[in-house]
Design an enzyme around this catalytic site. Structure first.
Site, PDB file in Angstrom:
ATOM      1  N   HIS A 156     -67.675  31.769  32.592  1.00  0.00           N
ATOM      2  CA  HIS A 156     -68.836  30.916  31.083  1.00  0.00           C
ATOM      3  C   HIS A 156     -68.100  29.333  30.990  1.00  0.00           C
ATOM      4  O   HIS A 156     -68.722  28.962  30.084  1.00  0.00           O
ATOM      5  CB  HIS A 156     -70.075  31.074  29.977  1.00  0.00           C
ATOM      6  CG  HIS A 156     -70.540  32.567  30.576  1.00  0.00           C
ATOM      7  ND1 HIS A 156     -72.144  32.674  31.440  1.00  0.00           N
ATOM      8  CD2 HIS A 156     -70.322  33.656  30.813  1.00  0.00           C
ATOM      9  CE1 HIS A 156     -72.432  33.428  32.025  1.00  0.00           C
ATOM     10  NE2 HIS A 156     -70.774  34.655  31.464  1.00  0.00           N
ATOM     11  N   SER A 277     -57.211   2.559  35.697  1.00  0.00           N
ATOM     12  CA  SER A 277     -57.975   1.868  35.231  1.00  0.00           C
ATOM     13  C   SER A 277     -58.438   0.392  35.005  1.00  0.00           C
ATOM     14  O   SER A 277     -56.496   0.192  34.769  1.00  0.00           O
ATOM     15  CB  SER A 277     -58.689   2.053  34.309  1.00  0.00           C
ATOM     16  OG  SER A 277     -59.185   1.245  33.678  1.00  0.00           O
ATOM     17  N   LYS A 283     -55.068   4.887  31.577  1.00  0.00           N
ATOM     18  CA  LYS A 283     -55.885   5.945  32.250  1.00  0.00           C
ATOM     19  C   LYS A 283     -55.213   6.026  33.185  1.00  0.00           C
ATOM     20  O   LYS A 283     -54.007   6.012  34.091  1.00  0.00           O
ATOM     21  CB  LYS A 283     -57.174   5.175  32.320  1.00  0.00           C
ATOM     22  CG  LYS A 283     -58.360   4.970  31.705  1.00  0.00           C
ATOM     23  CD  LYS A 283     -59.017   6.338  31.311  1.00  0.00           C
ATOM     24  CE  LYS A 283     -59.530   6.083  32.319  1.00  0.00           C
ATOM     25  NZ  LYS A 283     -61.107   7.160  32.367  1.00  0.00           N
ATOM     26  N   GLU A 290     -61.838  14.041  43.210  1.00  0.00           N
ATOM     27  CA  GLU A 290     -63.584  13.813  42.405  1.00  0.00           C
ATOM     28  C   GLU A 290     -63.967  13.284  44.099  1.00  0.00           C
ATOM     29  O   GLU A 290     -65.020  13.516  43.877  1.00  0.00           O
ATOM     30  CB  GLU A 290     -63.250  12.759  41.454  1.00  0.00           C
ATOM     31  CG  GLU A 290     -63.199  12.895  40.226  1.00  0.00           C
ATOM     32  CD  GLU A 290     -62.886  10.758  39.163  1.00  0.00           C
ATOM     33  OE1 GLU A 290     -64.106  10.810  39.080  1.00  0.00           O
ATOM     34  OE2 GLU A 290     -61.389  10.834  39.126  1.00  0.00           O
TER      35      GLU A 290
END
Ligand code: ARG
Length: 456
Positions: A156, A277, A283, A290
């Site tokens: 979970h 970024s 970043k 992804e």
């Protein structure tokens, strides 16, 4: 322009209609397979006495010239000739003259296209199997280096029980092992020859289907000529196996993305597999992970696309089936690329062992150890569970962890607790003692790695 099949037509289609119907913009990917299939076919026509030797030699020489040019990407395809099969036939006739028109004796584009796809997928599936193996090797190497590195195990997405990081990595090894098995098993069905089924009914020429099958390295032939030209199961199966593989990679990506977040900081992906970024200078984004997670969507889409194309098509060939190709090519490209990126990403990632280990200490994922401790001393597990649950609650109220409670508190909860509970609560001990078959105990993990290496 007049078509190779234009005999019974009095009118030609406009260019934009031709464009809509043509598959050459994408099926040129099959050029080598198409020529290889034709060489086998014409060789058989010669051996069976259907075409004279000198014709066969001319056609073969012409096809070999085209194959050479194809490999050097020197062929120029035209929408006017619709698909790869007619483009090659036209080029052959241009190359060697009207005798080239004899190549299509005793076959149809229907068995031809199916043959091309079988040849194509056989090659690509074998490559994919190798790429899965490469990734598995990388996983085993990483696992070997981290048998005794601890990480919280989750259910979970809540910390559950600590595990060996190697054990976690090896879970993916076995998922990939099943993927590899599935692809390998599918080769049995991919490696069957539809060639010689003709348009759907076979042919009156005394062809030898077994000979072409053998020349092309197939393990056998389709038993039924209608099935041979109508079947796209082997592509659907490929897409399905790919969808499952991508689902596995996507789950792994999800973990890599979480682990490399500021919140976890369990790993750092190598600069080579991350991006920055354009606005936020601090970043470092896990783009490749992804993207693989995202590309899983198109592979599922390709599977559903073809399932849907096929569901309403009567036997035998229907032009709908031309829609089988782009999804297949796209899936090959996506799966191949994802596997390569993945291997690189895992091989180069930095594992923050200290952060992981710290995470296994500052939580309650050792609570099961205490319950097992009492159960070992004869307390029914359900009762033990409750006693420890109350201790956890007490800790939460006081802002402490189980290892911080003094023995006196434990004694109040149960007389059976002794000084040795502190050793039991140590996550390292907790992990190492789980030596049930397939468990996370260090010895078990080492055994599993050994077994995995045998699989490779
Ligand atoms: N381009 C066609 C395809 O990809 C080849 C088979 C065409 N057969 C036909 N009868 N029109 O499916």
């Amino acid at each position: 322009m007049k078509k190779l099949w234009g005999g019974r037509f009095t009118k030609t289609a406009e260019e934009w209609v031709d464009e809509f119907g043509a598959s050459i913009p994408f099926d040129q990917e099959l050029v080598e397979e198409d020529i290889e299939g034709s060489i086998a076919h014409v060789t058989m026509l010669g051996k069976c006495g259907i075409l004279p030797k000198e014709d066969v030699e001319k056609i073969k020489a012409g096809l070999l010239t085209l194959l050479e040019k194809a490999k050097k990407q020197q062929l120029e395809f035209s929408v006017a000739y619709e698909d790869i099969h007619l483009n090659i036939e036209k080029m052959l006739i241009d190359e060697i003259g009207p005798v080239g028109g004899k190549l299509h004796t005793g076959r149809s584009r229907n068995d031809q296209v199916a043959t091309d796809m079988h040849l194509y997928l056989r090659k690509r599936v074998n490559e994919i199997i190798e790429l899965i193996k490469e990734l598995q090797k990388v996983l085993v190497e990483k696992a070997e280096a981290h048998v005794e590195t601890l990480i919280p195990g989750y259910t979970h997405l809540q910390r559950a029980q600590p595990v060996s990081f190697a054990h976690h990595l090896m879970a993916y090894f076995w998922m990939l092992e099943r993927d590899r098995e599935r692809f390998a098993e599918s080769l049995k069905r991919i490696n069957k020859s539809p060639l010689g089924a003709g348009a759907l009914a076979g042919t009156t020429f005394p062809i030898d289907r077994h000979l072409t099958a053998e020349l092309l390295g197939f393990e056998g032939i389709y038993e039924n000529s209608i099935d041979a030209v109508s079947d796209r199961d082997f592509i659907i199966e490929f897409l399905s196996n790919s969808a499952m593989l991508m689902m596995h990679l996507s789950r792994f990506c999800e973990e890599l993305i979480l682990w490399s977040s500021q919140e976890f900081q369990f790993i750092e992906l190598d600069d080579a597999f991350a991006t920055g970024s354009s606005i936020m200078p601090q970043k470092k984004n896990p783009d490749m992970a992804e993207l693989i997670r995202g590309k899983t969507g198109r592979v599922y889409g390709n599977l559903f696309g073809l399932l849907t194309v096929m569901k309403g098509t009567p036997l035998a060939y229907n032009k709908d089936m031309q829609e089988d190709k782009e999804g297949m090519f796209n899936t090959v490209k996506t799966v191949t690329g994802s596997l390569k990126i993945f291997a690189g990403m895992i091989a180069t990632m930095k594992v923050n062992m200290n952060v992981m280990e710290k995470a296994t200490k500052q939580d309650f994922s050792n609570a099961t150890e205490l319950a097992d401790y009492l159960a070992n001393k004869g307390v029914p597990f359900r009762k033990a569970h409750e006693i420890v649950g109350k201790l956890v609650l007490a800790c939460i109220e006081k802002g402490m962890f189980l290892a911080d409670l003094p023995l006196s508190v434990y004694k109040e909860a149960s007389e059976l607790f002794e000084e040795d509970i502190y050793e039991v609560l140590n996550p390292y001990t907790a992990v190492n003692r789980r030596n049930s078959a397939g468990g996370t105990g260090f010895d078990e993990v080492r055994q599993a790695i050994k077994k995995a290496k045998q699989c490779l």
